[in-house]
Design a protein around this motif. Structure first.
Motif, PDB file in Angstrom:
ATOM      1  N   PRO A 157       0.800  -1.207   0.034  1.00 25.26           N
ATOM      2  CA  PRO A 157       0.033  -0.091  -0.025  1.00 25.26           C
ATOM      3  C   PRO A 157       0.695   1.308  -0.168  1.00 25.26           C
ATOM      4  CG  PRO A 157      -0.611  -1.660   1.738  1.00 25.26           C
ATOM      5  CD  PRO A 157       0.595  -2.104   1.174  1.00 25.26           C
ATOM      6  N   PHE A 158       2.026   1.181   0.284  1.00 22.30           N
ATOM      7  CA  PHE A 158       2.904   2.323   0.625  1.00 22.30           C
ATOM      8  C   PHE A 158       4.028   2.377  -0.641  1.00 22.30           C
ATOM      9  CE2 PHE A 158       1.993   0.379   4.816  1.00 22.30           C
ATOM     10  CZ  PHE A 158       1.357   1.335   5.268  1.00 22.30           C
ATOM     11  N   ASN A 159       4.008   1.292  -1.406  1.00 23.89           N
ATOM     12  CA  ASN A 159       5.290   1.406  -2.382  1.00 23.89           C
ATOM     13  C   ASN A 159       4.777   0.173  -3.252  1.00 23.89           C
ATOM     14  OD1 ASN A 159       7.393   1.143  -4.081  1.00 23.89           O
ATOM     15  ND2 ASN A 159       8.584   1.490  -2.404  1.00 23.89           N
ATOM     16  N   ASP A 160       4.334   0.665  -4.532  1.00 25.08           N
ATOM     17  CA  ASP A 160       3.957  -0.407  -5.371  1.00 25.08           C
ATOM     18  C   ASP A 160       4.965  -1.060  -6.391  1.00 25.08           C
ATOM     19  OD1 ASP A 160       4.275   1.787  -6.720  1.00 25.08           O
ATOM     20  OD2 ASP A 160       2.562   1.731  -8.269  1.00 25.08           O
TER      21      ASP A 160
ATOM     22  N   ASN B 208       4.653  -7.498 -12.704  1.00 25.12           N
ATOM     23  CA  ASN B 208       3.647  -7.254 -13.499  1.00 25.12           C
ATOM     24  C   ASN B 208       3.920  -7.626 -14.883  1.00 25.12           C
ATOM     25  OD1 ASN B 208       0.909  -6.922 -14.607  1.00 25.12           O
ATOM     26  ND2 ASN B 208       0.660  -5.066 -14.074  1.00 25.12           N
ATOM     27  N   LYS B 209       4.142  -8.705 -15.082  1.00 23.09           N
ATOM     28  CA  LYS B 209       4.525  -9.423 -16.657  1.00 23.09           C
ATOM     29  C   LYS B 209       3.726 -10.575 -16.931  1.00 23.09           C
ATOM     30  CE  LYS B 209       9.375  -8.053 -15.392  1.00 23.09           C
ATOM     31  NZ  LYS B 209      10.804  -8.413 -15.341  1.00 23.09           N
ATOM     32  N   LYS B 210       3.861 -11.067 -18.297  1.00 29.82           N
ATOM     33  CA  LYS B 210       3.140 -12.118 -18.653  1.00 29.82           C
ATOM     34  C   LYS B 210       3.480 -13.251 -17.965  1.00 29.82           C
ATOM     35  CE  LYS B 210       2.225 -14.641 -22.933  1.00 29.82           C
ATOM     36  NZ  LYS B 210       2.824 -14.707 -24.450  1.00 29.82           N
TER      37      LYS B 210
ATOM     38  N   VAL C 267      -4.591  -8.751 -18.520  1.00 29.23           N
ATOM     39  CA  VAL C 267      -3.946  -9.495 -17.631  1.00 29.23           C
ATOM     40  C   VAL C 267      -2.964  -8.556 -16.679  1.00 29.23           C
ATOM     41  CG1 VAL C 267      -1.757 -11.118 -17.477  1.00 29.23           C
ATOM     42  CG2 VAL C 267      -3.551 -11.329 -19.253  1.00 29.23           C
ATOM     43  N   GLY C 268      -2.574  -7.513 -17.079  1.00 29.57           N
ATOM     44  CA  GLY C 268      -1.788  -6.616 -16.226  1.00 29.57           C
ATOM     45  C   GLY C 268      -3.027  -6.006 -15.035  1.00 29.57           C
ATOM     46  N   LEU C 269      -4.252  -5.942 -15.441  1.00 25.86           N
ATOM     47  CA  LEU C 269      -5.165  -5.265 -14.612  1.00 25.86           C
ATOM     48  C   LEU C 269      -5.714  -6.523 -13.584  1.00 25.86           C
ATOM     49  CD1 LEU C 269      -7.473  -3.216 -17.022  1.00 25.86           C
ATOM     50  CD2 LEU C 269      -5.809  -2.461 -15.470  1.00 25.86           C
TER      51      LEU C 269
ATOM     52  N   ALA D  21      -6.472   0.751  -6.728  1.00 27.78           N
ATOM     53  CA  ALA D  21      -7.312   1.267  -7.887  1.00 27.78           C
ATOM     54  C   ALA D  21      -6.839   2.467  -8.374  1.00 27.78           C
ATOM     55  CB  ALA D  21      -8.773   1.340  -7.730  1.00 27.78           C
ATOM     56  N   ILE D  22      -6.543   3.377  -7.403  1.00 24.59           N
ATOM     57  CA  ILE D  22      -5.817   5.006  -7.890  1.00 24.59           C
ATOM     58  C   ILE D  22      -4.605   4.652  -8.321  1.00 24.59           C
ATOM     59  CG2 ILE D  22      -5.074   6.973  -6.643  1.00 24.59           C
ATOM     60  CD1 ILE D  22      -7.224   6.730  -4.741  1.00 24.59           C
ATOM     61  N   LYS D  23      -3.771   3.875  -7.856  1.00 20.76           N
ATOM     62  CA  LYS D  23      -2.163   3.512  -8.495  1.00 20.76           C
ATOM     63  C   LYS D  23      -2.673   2.918  -9.775  1.00 20.76           C
ATOM     64  CE  LYS D  23       0.187   3.459  -4.043  1.00 20.76           C
ATOM     65  NZ  LYS D  23       0.983   2.779  -3.440  1.00 20.76           N
ATOM     66  N   LEU D  24      -3.645   1.988  -9.919  1.00 18.82           N
ATOM     67  CA  LEU D  24      -3.927   1.289 -11.018  1.00 18.82           C
ATOM     68  C   LEU D  24      -4.081   2.155 -12.295  1.00 18.82           C
ATOM     69  CD1 LEU D  24      -5.490  -2.025 -11.539  1.00 18.82           C
ATOM     70  CD2 LEU D  24      -6.303  -0.322 -13.087  1.00 18.82           C
TER      71      LEU D  24
END
Length: 218
Positions: free
Chosen positions: A43-46, A53-55, A129-131, A179-182
């Motif tokens: 939550p503090f660092n994505d 976040n890869k295939k 897939v990333g989402l 959701a905001i970071k996404l």
């Protein structure tokens, strides 16, 4: 003085469920220590999402273990919520838990299949897939809150609506941050699929939360 029978519900199966889920989390931490360290500060660092976040990450064993931890604790939390609000029937509690678990698994698999099919139709498999990975990762993180709430509801404050409301609010907060970071990370990529994204949010993300909130309020 007539004896009064006092029935104490068995906590054995709840203890087994909690312990098994904790073993799953510990196994993920032991086998993928570096990933776990990035995950725990999510939550503090994505950094975790950006790095992994890869295939193929949806089928990574660390992600699978965390998702299993999430599904089990979410099922137990739903069971406690139904119990606290008097929505359980007279059936065996363990059987009801397995029904909730099966229902959640089927729902998530159906949603995953629908999302993947939609990504194929719109030729946006990589984006979808990333989402899915980003959203599931934040949901997996919020399952830590669920685990703590489940422990409290099992051993300390049984049927406490305050604990249920508090956990629900924290889960919404954590996933709201996600959701905001996404949106921030994918704003350019999602622009061509903006209408689909809005429909996806309304149908598969917001609607279930509204239904749950309405039930708890009622």
């Amino acid at each position: 003085m007539n004896p009064i029978a006092k029935v104490v519900p068995s906590l054995d199966w709840m203890t087994i469920v909690l312990f098994a889920s904790l073993v799953v989390m510990a196994l993920g931490k032991y086998l993928y220590h570096a990933r776990f360290l990035n995950f725990i500060i999510l939550p503090f660092n994505d950094k975790y999402v950006l790095l992994h976040n890869k295939k193929g990450q949806l089928l990574n064993w660390f992600h699978i273990l965390l998702t299993l931890f999430q599904v089990v604790n979410l099922s137990l939390f739903v069971f406690f919520a139904l119990k606290a609000f008097g929505a359980l029937s007279g059936e065996d509690p363990l059987w009801i838990f397995f029904m909730v678990l099966g229902g959640l698994v089927l729902f998530q698999l159906a949603k995953l299949g629908l999302q993947s099919f939609t990504g194929f139709v719109f030729n946006a498999q990589e984006l979808i897939v990333g989402l899915i990975f980003s959203k599931t990762t934040y949901l997996n993180y919020s399952s830590i809150i669920l685990f703590v709430a489940n422990v409290i509801l099992t051993y300390i404050l049984k049927d406490s609506k305050t604990v249920i409301y508090g956990a629900f609010i924290l889960i919404i907060l954590i996933n709201g941050i996600g959701a905001i970071k996404l949106l921030k990370n994918y704003q350019k990529a999602m622009f061509p699929y903006f209408m689909y994204f809005i429909l996806y949010l309304c149908a598969l993300e917001i609607a279930p939360l509204v239904l749950i909130g309405s039930y708890l309020k009622g």
